[in-house]
Each structure stands twice: as C-alpha cells, then as structure tokens.
Design a protein around this motif. Structure first.
Motif, PDB file in Angstrom:
ATOM      1  N   LEU A  58       0.907  -1.391  -0.052  1.00  0.00           N
ATOM      2  CA  LEU A  58       0.218  -0.382   0.264  1.00  0.00           C
ATOM      3  C   LEU A  58       1.142   1.380  -0.317  1.00  0.00           C
ATOM      4  CD1 LEU A  58      -2.767  -0.787   2.514  1.00  0.00           C
ATOM      5  CD2 LEU A  58      -2.944  -0.820  -0.050  1.00  0.00           C
ATOM      6  N   ARG A  59       2.150   1.169   1.136  1.00  0.00           N
ATOM      7  CA  ARG A  59       2.707   2.842   0.783  1.00  0.00           C
ATOM      8  C   ARG A  59       3.548   2.806  -0.640  1.00  0.00           C
ATOM      9  NH1 ARG A  59       8.304   2.465   1.242  1.00  0.00           N
ATOM     10  NH2 ARG A  59       8.093   0.187   1.647  1.00  0.00           N
ATOM     11  N   ARG A  60       4.166   1.497  -1.191  1.00  0.00           N
ATOM     12  CA  ARG A  60       4.643   1.931  -2.475  1.00  0.00           C
ATOM     13  C   ARG A  60       3.205   2.910  -3.493  1.00  0.00           C
ATOM     14  NH1 ARG A  60       9.219  -2.906  -3.218  1.00  0.00           N
ATOM     15  NH2 ARG A  60      10.874  -2.070  -1.672  1.00  0.00           N
ATOM     16  N   GLN A  61       2.194   2.003  -3.422  1.00  0.00           N
ATOM     17  CA  GLN A  61       1.500   2.654  -4.211  1.00  0.00           C
ATOM     18  C   GLN A  61       1.254   3.670  -4.260  1.00  0.00           C
ATOM     19  OE1 GLN A  61      -2.203  -0.764  -3.931  1.00  0.00           O
ATOM     20  NE2 GLN A  61      -1.821  -1.170  -6.182  1.00  0.00           N
ATOM     21  N   GLN A  62       1.259   4.317  -3.210  1.00  0.00           N
ATOM     22  CA  GLN A  62       0.943   5.967  -2.342  1.00  0.00           C
ATOM     23  C   GLN A  62       1.618   7.055  -3.260  1.00  0.00           C
ATOM     24  OE1 GLN A  62      -0.411   5.935   1.502  1.00  0.00           O
ATOM     25  NE2 GLN A  62      -1.873   4.491   1.295  1.00  0.00           N
ATOM     26  N   ASP A  63       3.411   6.079  -3.287  1.00  0.00           N
ATOM     27  CA  ASP A  63       4.222   6.567  -3.538  1.00  0.00           C
ATOM     28  C   ASP A  63       4.304   6.464  -5.303  1.00  0.00           C
ATOM     29  OD1 ASP A  63       5.556   7.213  -1.106  1.00  0.00           O
ATOM     30  OD2 ASP A  63       6.646   5.377  -0.732  1.00  0.00           O
ATOM     31  N   VAL A  82      -5.272   2.778   6.898  1.00  0.00           N
ATOM     32  CA  VAL A  82      -5.109   0.805   6.265  1.00  0.00           C
ATOM     33  C   VAL A  82      -3.833   0.222   7.056  1.00  0.00           C
ATOM     34  CG1 VAL A  82      -5.901  -0.118   4.323  1.00  0.00           C
ATOM     35  CG2 VAL A  82      -6.363   2.094   4.890  1.00  0.00           C
ATOM     36  N   LEU A  83      -4.031  -0.862   7.225  1.00  0.00           N
ATOM     37  CA  LEU A  83      -3.381  -1.872   8.366  1.00  0.00           C
ATOM     38  C   LEU A  83      -3.435  -3.174   7.571  1.00  0.00           C
ATOM     39  CD1 LEU A  83      -3.353  -0.212  12.076  1.00  0.00           C
ATOM     40  CD2 LEU A  83      -2.250   0.627  10.257  1.00  0.00           C
ATOM     41  N   ARG A  84      -1.821  -3.555   7.830  1.00  0.00           N
ATOM     42  CA  ARG A  84      -2.131  -5.184   6.918  1.00  0.00           C
ATOM     43  C   ARG A  84      -1.357  -5.660   8.300  1.00  0.00           C
ATOM     44  NH1 ARG A  84       0.034  -4.597   0.610  1.00  0.00           N
ATOM     45  NH2 ARG A  84      -2.052  -4.116  -0.196  1.00  0.00           N
ATOM     46  N   PRO A  85      -2.020  -6.737   9.422  1.00  0.00           N
ATOM     47  CA  PRO A  85      -1.494  -6.854  10.895  1.00  0.00           C
ATOM     48  C   PRO A  85      -0.880  -7.749  10.062  1.00  0.00           C
ATOM     49  CG  PRO A  85      -4.390  -6.817  10.462  1.00  0.00           C
ATOM     50  CD  PRO A  85      -3.409  -6.242   9.345  1.00  0.00           C
ATOM     51  N   ALA A 124       2.051  11.673  13.024  1.00  0.00           N
ATOM     52  CA  ALA A 124       0.896  11.027  11.191  1.00  0.00           C
ATOM     53  C   ALA A 124       2.301  11.092   9.984  1.00  0.00           C
ATOM     54  CB  ALA A 124       0.428  12.719  11.529  1.00  0.00           C
ATOM     55  N   TYR A 125       3.477  11.959  10.151  1.00  0.00           N
ATOM     56  CA  TYR A 125       4.189  11.186   9.188  1.00  0.00           C
ATOM     57  C   TYR A 125       4.643  10.254   9.022  1.00  0.00           C
ATOM     58  CZ  TYR A 125       3.804  16.583   9.072  1.00  0.00           C
ATOM     59  OH  TYR A 125       3.673  17.874   8.743  1.00  0.00           O
ATOM     60  N   ARG A 126       4.873   9.436   9.891  1.00  0.00           N
ATOM     61  CA  ARG A 126       4.907   7.869  10.160  1.00  0.00           C
ATOM     62  C   ARG A 126       4.225   6.718   9.187  1.00  0.00           C
ATOM     63  NH1 ARG A 126       7.148   5.283  15.572  1.00  0.00           N
ATOM     64  NH2 ARG A 126       8.777   7.695  15.687  1.00  0.00           N
ATOM     65  N   ASN A 127       4.462   6.148   8.070  1.00  0.00           N
ATOM     66  CA  ASN A 127       3.398   5.168   7.687  1.00  0.00           C
ATOM     67  C   ASN A 127       2.929   4.225   8.209  1.00  0.00           C
ATOM     68  OD1 ASN A 127       5.005   2.568   7.543  1.00  0.00           O
ATOM     69  ND2 ASN A 127       7.054   3.722   6.149  1.00  0.00           N
ATOM     70  N   ASP A 128       1.621   3.861   7.607  1.00  0.00           N
ATOM     71  CA  ASP A 128       0.890   3.319   8.226  1.00  0.00           C
ATOM     72  C   ASP A 128       0.816   1.706   9.102  1.00  0.00           C
ATOM     73  OD1 ASP A 128      -0.744   4.558   7.889  1.00  0.00           O
ATOM     74  OD2 ASP A 128      -1.821   3.917   6.613  1.00  0.00           O
ATOM     75  N   ALA A 129       2.834   1.411   8.061  1.00  0.00           N
ATOM     76  CA  ALA A 129       3.402  -0.360   9.271  1.00  0.00           C
ATOM     77  C   ALA A 129       3.925   0.237   9.976  1.00  0.00           C
ATOM     78  CB  ALA A 129       4.347  -0.251   7.949  1.00  0.00           C
ATOM     79  N   LEU A 188       2.790   2.677  12.419  1.00  0.00           N
ATOM     80  CA  LEU A 188       1.947   2.929  13.000  1.00  0.00           C
ATOM     81  C   LEU A 188       2.073   1.895  13.451  1.00  0.00           C
ATOM     82  CD1 LEU A 188       0.458   6.099  12.342  1.00  0.00           C
ATOM     83  CD2 LEU A 188       2.044   5.575  13.497  1.00  0.00           C
ATOM     84  N   MET A 189       1.250   0.943  12.813  1.00  0.00           N
ATOM     85  CA  MET A 189       0.926  -0.841  13.174  1.00  0.00           C
ATOM     86  C   MET A 189       2.371  -1.500  14.038  1.00  0.00           C
ATOM     87  SD  MET A 189      -0.316  -3.913  10.542  1.00  0.00           S
ATOM     88  CE  MET A 189       1.463  -4.272  10.163  1.00  0.00           C
ATOM     89  N   HIS A 190       3.128  -0.724  14.127  1.00  0.00           N
ATOM     90  CA  HIS A 190       4.256  -1.559  14.939  1.00  0.00           C
ATOM     91  C   HIS A 190       4.121  -1.470  15.990  1.00  0.00           C
ATOM     92  CE1 HIS A 190       7.399  -4.140  14.004  1.00  0.00           C
ATOM     93  NE2 HIS A 190       7.791  -3.881  15.025  1.00  0.00           N
ATOM     94  N   LEU A 191       3.867   0.078  16.051  1.00  0.00           N
ATOM     95  CA  LEU A 191       3.678   1.053  17.367  1.00  0.00           C
ATOM     96  C   LEU A 191       2.525   0.104  18.327  1.00  0.00           C
ATOM     97  CD1 LEU A 191       3.888   4.050  16.420  1.00  0.00           C
ATOM     98  CD2 LEU A 191       6.415   2.604  18.380  1.00  0.00           C
ATOM     99  N   VAL A 192       1.606  -0.340  17.369  1.00  0.00           N
ATOM    100  CA  VAL A 192      -0.132  -0.988  18.100  1.00  0.00           C
ATOM    101  C   VAL A 192       0.365  -2.210  18.562  1.00  0.00           C
ATOM    102  CG1 VAL A 192      -1.900  -1.645  17.558  1.00  0.00           C
ATOM    103  CG2 VAL A 192      -1.346   0.708  16.690  1.00  0.00           C
ATOM    104  N   GLY A 193       1.203  -2.616  17.645  1.00  0.00           N
ATOM    105  CA  GLY A 193       1.048  -4.374  17.708  1.00  0.00           C
ATOM    106  C   GLY A 193       2.330  -4.369  19.052  1.00  0.00           C
TER     107      GLY A 193
END
Length: 438
Positions: A81-86, A294-297, A318-323, A325-330
């Motif tokens: 998802l990140r590479r698609q946005q870039d 949008v997170l891929r667990p 918020a400048y960190r990518n979703d992956a 942020l998901m790592h922090l959530v995990g």
C-alpha cells in the motif's frame, strides 16, 4: 461482532479497465481523478471496491481487497500500500512538470545504476534524469537521501546526469541533500489533491472533534462492565488481559485517564484497542490527534486489511507510514498481554528505523531489562537470528517475541524457541470487542 459484507457489484468493462490501470499503473487516485475515471464512484465506494485512504495529498482512493477479488480474481499477492501511494505521488509530480518516462529511443539506461532503488528514468527539461518521489513517512528521510547520493555520486558525475527527488515537506531532507547538490536536487512539492496544510506543511493528522451536544447530557461516570462480567471474563479464559478487565471495571473518567496515560507509553493506539481495552469511543477523547490508516496485520496475508483510526501521542507521529504505526500498535498490545501498567516498567523505541540490536521496547524488570520485539511475519529467519544476537550483545534478557498469528508463533518456537524467554506471544490487536461488551 461480524460486519456485513458489502453486496457484490457487477463491474462494467470500462470500470474493469480503469481499476486495472489504478492497481497496476496509477497506484492511487485523488478524489478528482476518481470522479474522472469512474462515473459510479460513490457506488464503487459503497460496495467496498475502492477504499478511501488519508494521505499528505488529502483523501485518495486505492483498490481494496474486495476490489482486487473482483478485478483479478484474488485478494492475495497484493502490492505494498505504501509503495502504491508513493507511485501515485511520483506520477502526479511528473504530471505537474509535464515530464514523462524515457522511451527505448531516448533512454540512457540510467536505471542500471539503481541497485534496487525506487527511481525511474525520466525525460526532464534538462534531459534524462533519475527521478523518485516519496510521500509516505512525510517524504525522504536523511538516511535514505544519503544512501541514494553516495550510491549515485560517481555515475552521475561521470555520465553527467541529474538525480531529482520529490518530497511533500519543504524542509525535510534538505540538510542531507546539501552535500550532493552538484547532481542531486530535492524538490518539495504537493502536486495535486486536497491536502490539509498546517503551518505551511501538509499533514494527515486530524483531531477528535467534540461530541454532538445531545450526547453530553448522558455521560454517566460508570464502569463499562459489572463485577459479575469481570468474573466471567477471567473464568472463561477471555483473550482480554487481566489489566484490561480491571480497567473496564473503572468509571468512565478513570478509563479516559488510563487511556491517555497508556497513549503516552505506547505512542499509538488503534480504535479497536480503545473500544476493547478501555470501553471507550472517539466521542470520549476529544482533542486527541489521530490518522485514518489502512493496516495489514499479517505480512503474509495481504487479503487482511484493517481500516481504523490510530490515535497518536503527538501529531508529528502522523508522518510515519501506516506500517510503522501498526508496529507501535502491536507493541502496545504486547504490553497489555504482559500486564505492564506502569510507565517506569516500559520504554518504547521512538526511532523510526531501528538498529539491529535495538528492540521495539524495553521491559524494565528490577535489575535487568527484557527486550520486546513485535514481528508481523516480515522478518526472515536470518534477520530474527541477527536480532537475537544483537539483543544478547547488549546484555538484554529475553526477548519476549510477539506475533499476530499462531502459525508464525509455531514457526518461531520451532526455530528459535530455546532463545526466547517464553513461547511467542500471539496478540491480535484488530479483534472486535467480546460479544457481551458490544
């Protein structure tokens, strides 16, 4: 609680062609592009074929797992998802300048120098150049710019071509780019979309608004669950940690205070965690910064994508990518399952990129520190072994290793179980509330 599945939509041939181009070439669409490419944009969104994502260019649309299933016949083997946005960001930057990729007749074969870097050869006003663009994580970090500059310095100066990097934030990376100014140019650009500009800088951070006025009359300061429910949760071997059951027994004001204290420790908390571990909703935490992510667990399961708000300790996260942020959530979910409740016992790494010997968190247990690592399944075995050696070289105990699936846990237990403090901890932060808590 199982959410209803959107009805399957019959796509027209024109929509199939447009969505194929979106996924294979464009990466993502701005809102204006979505309207231009799809006459039934609202229908595609309602059916879950397209999913809205919040970016530094504002709202954009990407193909969802449901959309991939309808267009390609499978949800699996998905692009990042990140590479698609870039990719979408770079495409829009090139459109802004009127530049296009070189053709077989105009190429100088500059991509031979890349070594895996995500740059392309483009015909600019000054001739062929290697061009890249990164919107996620707020743009190119200094270390990435340095690596690109050092790798391409010799061929760029010898063969006399330029390297151009686009980034959405005006000042980010300029210091790192300065030593390579004779061949590398860092261009700050927000080329399209409807960005949210804060003090001259685009951001995707939002703030939880106040609740509607009619909600404020019914805010009783009561526990979320009763004492008998708590007994049942403990007796029924609930997936809820003991510390979370204790929090749910507290009055609403205490649960809000505990959430804010934990957010200071964890840096990021997903909306599912807010509801499950604190019995709260967004209306209870007015003013807290968040991003829609949008997170891929699970790294190996690209069909599982979770759209959720992620609440942040600071808007700069918020400048960190979703992956990331998901790592922090995990990691935060691991803390709860380890029943760590005091800030003095827990330190989360704030670095965006870790050195191999630096764990995701340190669990302070008296006279020694335990390394804590969260692994979505992305790490190859040799990387896991290097991390274990790195932790040992620092004199850290453990480690405690967290994973999102039983399959990953079984694999690691078989390969490195003897080097772990305990069997890998399976934590699934995205799970909904238990049925009687809904």
């Amino acid at each position: 609680m199982t959410l209803p599945t959107p009805p399957r939509l019959t796509l027209t041939p024109e929509e199939l062609r447009a969505l194929t181009t979106l996924y294979t070439t464009d990466g993502a669409w701005t809102v204006e592009e979505g309207r231009r490419h799809c006459d039934r944009l609202d229908v595609l969104l309602a059916a879950g074929v397209l999913m809205p994502v919040q970016t530094l260019l504002g709202m954009m649309y990407q193909l969802s797992p449901q959309g991939r299933l309808q267009v390609f016949g499978t949800k699996d083997l998905a692009h990042s998802l990140r590479r698609q946005q870039d990719r979408a960001y770079l495409r829009l930057c090139l459109q802004h300048y009127g530049w296009t990729r070189t053709t077989p007749h105009t190429t100088r074969h500059l991509t031979n120098y890349l070594g895996g870097r995500q740059l392309i050869e483009v015909m600019t006003d000054g001739g062929p150049a290697l061009v890249g663009g990164q919107m996620t994580s707020g743009g190119y970090r200094g270390l990435a710019i340095k690596e690109i500059g050092e790798r391409l310095r010799s061929p760029a100066l010898h063969d006399r071509f330029q390297v151009i990097l686009f980034t959405p934030r005006p000042s980010m990376g300029q210091t790192a780019a300065a030593p390579f100014a004779n061949f590398l140019t860092l261009i700050p650009l927000v080329p399209a979309g409807e960005p949210d500009i804060h003090y001259g800088v685009p951001t995707r951070a939002q703030y939880v608004p106040p609740p509607p006025p009619w909600d404020t009359d019914f805010e009783w300061d009561t526990p979320h669950i009763t004492a008998s429910m708590a007994v049942r949760l403990r007796r029924d071997d609930s997936p809820l940690p003991r510390s979370s059951v204790a929090i749910l027994c507290e009055p609403r004001s205490a649960r809000i205070a505990r959430f804010k204290a934990d957010l200071t420790m964890d840096l990021a908390i997903a909306d599912t965690q807010l509801r499950r571990h604190y019995g709260l909703s967004a209306e209870d935490i007015e003013g807290v910064p968040f991003v829609d992510a949008v997170l891929r667990p699970m790294h190996a399961n690209t069909s599982l994508e979770v759209q959720t708000a992620v609440y942040l300790r600071s808007a700069t996260l918020a400048y960190r990518n979703d992956a990331a942020l998901m790592h922090l959530v995990g990691v935060g979910e691991m803390r709860r399952h380890l029943n760590v409740v005091y800030p003095s016992q827990w330190t989360v790494s704030t670095a965006g990129r870790h050195r191999i010997e630096e764990p995701d968190a340190l669990w302070h247990r008296g006279a020694f520190d335990v390394a804590v690592e969260y692994d979505t399944g992305e790490y190859k075995l040799h990387h896991v072994l290097r991390k274990l050696d790195g932790f040992a070289s620092r004199g850290l105990r453990g480690p405690v290793w967290g994973v999102p699936s039983a399959r990953r846990a079984a694999f690691l237990q078989g390969e490195v179980g003897s080097r772990l403090m305990e069997p890998p901890l399976v934590t699934q932060w995205w799970l909904p509330e238990t049925p009687f808590m809904v």
